[in-house]
Design an enzyme around this catalytic site. Sequence first.
Site, PDB file in Angstrom:
ATOM      1  N   ALA A 107       0.776  -1.241   0.000  1.00  0.00           N
ATOM      2  CA  ALA A 107       0.000   0.000   0.000  1.00  0.00           C
ATOM      3  C   ALA A 107       0.810   1.294   0.000  1.00  0.00           C
ATOM      4  O   ALA A 107       0.302   2.330  -0.444  1.00  0.00           O
ATOM      5  CB  ALA A 107      -0.944   0.015   1.207  1.00  0.00           C
ATOM      6  N   GLY A 110       0.392   5.047  -0.172  1.00  0.00           N
ATOM      7  CA  GLY A 110      -1.003   5.190   0.244  1.00  0.00           C
ATOM      8  C   GLY A 110      -1.972   5.799  -0.732  1.00  0.00           C
ATOM      9  O   GLY A 110      -3.140   5.984  -0.401  1.00  0.00           O
ATOM     10  N   LYS A 112      -3.439   4.589  -3.482  1.00  0.00           N
ATOM     11  CA  LYS A 112      -4.552   3.695  -3.820  1.00  0.00           C
ATOM     12  C   LYS A 112      -5.341   3.287  -2.576  1.00  0.00           C
ATOM     13  O   LYS A 112      -6.563   3.133  -2.633  1.00  0.00           O
ATOM     14  CB  LYS A 112      -4.028   2.467  -4.561  1.00  0.00           C
ATOM     15  CG  LYS A 112      -3.415   2.788  -5.924  1.00  0.00           C
ATOM     16  CD  LYS A 112      -2.895   1.541  -6.592  1.00  0.00           C
ATOM     17  CE  LYS A 112      -2.196   1.865  -7.899  1.00  0.00           C
ATOM     18  NZ  LYS A 112      -0.923   2.608  -7.675  1.00  0.00           N
ATOM     19  N   CYS A 230       2.947  -1.388 -12.851  1.00  0.00           N
ATOM     20  CA  CYS A 230       3.262  -0.278 -13.757  1.00  0.00           C
ATOM     21  C   CYS A 230       4.415  -0.690 -14.672  1.00  0.00           C
ATOM     22  O   CYS A 230       5.400   0.036 -14.822  1.00  0.00           O
ATOM     23  CB  CYS A 230       3.581   0.996 -12.976  1.00  0.00           C
ATOM     24  SG  CYS A 230       4.891   0.815 -11.742  1.00  0.00           S
TER      25      CYS A 230
END
Length: 302
Positions: A107, A110, A112, A230
């Site tokens: 995560a 943070g 998303k 990505c």
Amino acid sequence: MEPLERYRPIVDEFEAFLAACKRPLGNAVRVNTIKASVDRATTALEEEGVEFEQASWNPRVLGLETDSPGSTWASFHGFTHGQEEVSAVPPVVLDPEPGERVWDCCAAPGGKATQIAALMDDRGTVVANDNNLGRISALRFNAERLGATSLAVTNDDARNYSLKRFSFDSFDRALVDAPCSCEGTIRKNPDALDNWSEDHIHSVAGIQKGILRRAIQTTREGGTVVYSTCTFAPEENEAVVQHAIENESCRVADFDLDLEHSPGVTVWNGDEFDPSLERTARIYPHQNDTGGFFVAKLEVTG
């Protein structure tokens, strides 16, 4: 750009793809609806004289005409959060509901995780985990700045993540935005390919497989797991999802995406993947003037 040549066989309009990868990326923010509506956030930007353009596929995503999106009044007050446009796609595909239990496996910092909390109206439980202790502080800071009170932070290796710390034994949904070779970030990180190697791709793919499998194992039957990276490498994308559907109880699910994209590949370097991998999405920089991303949606079947 030389490593990207390996993708010539699978990328339509390859020269346009290469040209887009060489162009700098514009600045984008996400409206944080925990603290402000889209109208309130855009009004604040207008009053400050910051020009913006709403993304056609998502009114909560704004392209800003400023080099300092984090220095605006709206950002200071948590109305907006700097987040690349295509980075906002995986939580939208995850489509969490208020009151659910959601695990963001990787995560930090943070973006998303807080977007997931906002999509849930900050009601429910978002477990934001990261194995990098150094990045946890940024995760906590962003959660507090954006007012995501439904968010709990943990620091653990997602590959062997234990639910014993919780009062429940499964999640409704999970997001695996996996650590990757980051080829798709070259527009904002021009040095992204400096240490590129196929060995690195294969080593990180092993980590990705372990995280995705654990996410599926901890999600209830009928629940949703979204896998994203990505990068452009099929070894880190379709091959990882292929490994999951072969070894866990899940299937590739359909989803709608209003951004231009290409289907997942089913053949790469002599390897053949399940035909359902075409339902995944490859977002290339030249298609929407964004970074590059891969997104897959899985339904847990048992």
